[in-house]
Design an enzyme around this catalytic site. Sequence first.
Site, PDB file in Angstrom:
ATOM      1  N   SER A  96       0.858  -1.343   0.179  1.00 57.08           N
ATOM      2  CA  SER A  96      -0.220   0.031   0.062  1.00 57.08           C
ATOM      3  C   SER A  96       0.829   1.229   0.121  1.00 57.08           C
ATOM      4  O   SER A  96       2.018   1.211   0.555  1.00 57.08           O
ATOM      5  CB  SER A  96      -0.739  -0.025   1.140  1.00 57.08           C
ATOM      6  N   ASP A  97       0.545   2.271  -0.741  1.00 57.95           N
ATOM      7  CA  ASP A  97       0.720   3.710  -0.506  1.00 57.95           C
ATOM      8  C   ASP A  97       0.694   4.023   1.312  1.00 57.95           C
ATOM      9  O   ASP A  97      -0.320   3.706   1.749  1.00 57.95           O
ATOM     10  CB  ASP A  97       0.414   4.668  -1.236  1.00 57.95           C
ATOM     11  N   TRP A  98       1.588   4.669   1.799  1.00 54.58           N
ATOM     12  CA  TRP A  98       1.482   5.016   3.110  1.00 54.58           C
ATOM     13  C   TRP A  98       0.294   5.986   3.433  1.00 54.58           C
ATOM     14  O   TRP A  98      -0.029   6.773   3.277  1.00 54.58           O
ATOM     15  CB  TRP A  98       2.695   5.738   3.675  1.00 54.58           C
TER      16      TRP A  98
END
Length: 736
Positions: free
Chosen positions: A261-263
């Site tokens: 995932s992106d943060w």
Amino acid sequence: MKLKSIVLGLSLIALPALAQTPVYLDVNKPIEERVEDALSRMTVQEKVAMTHAQSKFSSAGVPRLGIPENWMSDGPHGIRAEVLWDEWYGANWTNDSCIAFPALTALAATWNPDMSALYGKSIGEEARYRNKNVLLGPGVNIYRTPLNGRNFEYMGEDPYLASVLVVPYIREVQKNGVAACVKHYALNNQEIHRGYINVKVDDRALHEIYLPAFKAAVQQGGAWAIMGAYNQYKGEHCCHNQYLLNDILKRDWGFDGVVVSDWGGVHDTKQSIFNGLDMEFGSWTNGLNWGASNAYDNYYLAMPYLQLIREGAVGTSELDDKVRRILRLVFRTNMAKERHFGSFGTEAHALAGRKIAQEGIVLLQNNRNLLPIDVRQTKRILVVGENAVKHMTIGGGSSSLKVKYEVSPLEGIRARVGSSAEVIYAPGYASPAVAEQDVKGAKAEQKEIDPVALRNQAVEAAREADVVLFIGGLNKNDGQDSEGNDRASLSLPYEQDALIAQLAAANPNTAVVILSGNAVAMPWVREVPAIVEAWYSGTEAGHALASILFGDVNPSGKLPFTFPARLEDNSAHALGEYPGDSINVSYNESIFVGYRWADKQKKARPLFPFGHGLSYTTFAYGKPIADKKTLLPGETITFTLPVKNTGTREGQEIVQLYISDKKSSLPRPVKELKGFSKVHLAPGQEKTVTFTIDKEALSFFDDTKHEWVAEPGKFEALIGASATDIKGVVLFELKE
């Protein structure tokens, strides 16, 4: 050696309790056997722990089995400084200052796969030395609008160009035992509303424009990791999106790596379980008022996931698939059979970055042959502009770097000129000061800015100079080229346009150097003889720029995206769907992005077209010929033409092949890039350039059939020096 010993030590802990050496520890065994053996020995709790972060940039291993942690690092342009365990702020290490490589727009402007391979090799070695086993990059989102604050991290507007260049980058990074995590999958084309905007795009544009570089990264580059995007598509966040992740990425493309995932890009536990996410990072939690001693236990794929399993609400087949992928990542990287130690902050890496920058710098305009500057005939050089001294490796969001050193343009110019001429500096303009983003409690030093006084001082100095070098552009401040926000307009900030116009009026020998990751408006384009696009060029930026300005290196870069004359000439703005209504954004322009849109416009010509770039020498193109007049399915067709250096300097020319479908059942662009070759030629030298294409290069995505189609009929091969500078045309036909 110390880090290696730690991993081996953890492995040995498990051995006394086992009857024989586990298969997963045997590096000579096939990875899939090792994966299944390790998986069979893990508890459910250990499996769940591997699917989410344990710190800002790491996830858990299995200490009981000697399986190490995974450590991630931003970003695509250099290895980010170490941060605190639970915070974004720097940990203040003294040995984590990296080499900054040019921004990916500069790499794309090289049009050279060899430069991409050199980039990947060098940054992969830096990541390996720092014991990072996942590099969060490269980025391949398509340049849809010049206002996107994050365009500088990507590879331009054309899916073919991005596809060709991303593959060697990935392969060379991964030879170091470091996974390339290609981002941001998919449709992350603006920073405004990026965390929740739902992108509405037709299937043709999705498959023809926005997915090809990701597909090439997976199927040709063999990427071991993919990062999901923040935005939504089909009403689902891209970090847990059934269609993008399960249907296309994992099923259709056969991706066997991990989806990261992106943060902060995860929003739901069940969607994360079932919709293709493998590793969760950056979800918000403070670990205090949620009643857990470890904040990361509150992540969507942490205790909430484990609780659903314990309650019988979900099974473990999805969990096993996630962990298989994570174990595969581990065995490919920090438990691989061969993993070199890498190198960090070296002269070789700095010089690699310089070479990439030199090949990517684009000479946009050079009337009266003002460039290169001959220091033997020049006594006084005036350098104007804040960007001549401002550090560009700091700021911009997650690509901000703590560098070993950075050579500014002014430093590079002075080093090159030496005592041969006097180099004077005047700021001319100034931007507001900003605090360093990775320093806790950092405050910007406030300064008084009098733009009129700064401008007048520079203009007066220009009257006394033999040559004026204005060095401006954008600067990675918020609202310029920076993550988290988009630009407000196409214009240069900080009153630079007025300054350039007055400098040109004061001194006709004024060259403008733009540092940016985006196109900018140039209302003064006819008033200045020379214009250079120098991008953000990293640690060796100043030396690279000086080598071009003074002719030590012949410029050979070409634009990886179109410079429109006006913002309204860009399709996303012409059709009125940017940035959307904060809930949805519709890509009404469909496949007509960049030069595909510009080709349709009969009146509005680009300021500088896609593929444009000048040289200090000249090239002559011969007549292209084809080895056949018709192409049958399963066959290829080859085009050849001679290209000659007709000037007095050695140089490199980027020869471009575009294909035009003369008649099709669905609308198609006037032409599409399907090949390019960067050829090095000595003065007077001639070489033959060859392009070979097949039926696939003639195909388009038929959204009614949901498949790629190449319709029989007549086509043209257009060979040129840019999208608007076509040198030769060959007609051929695709037969049934």
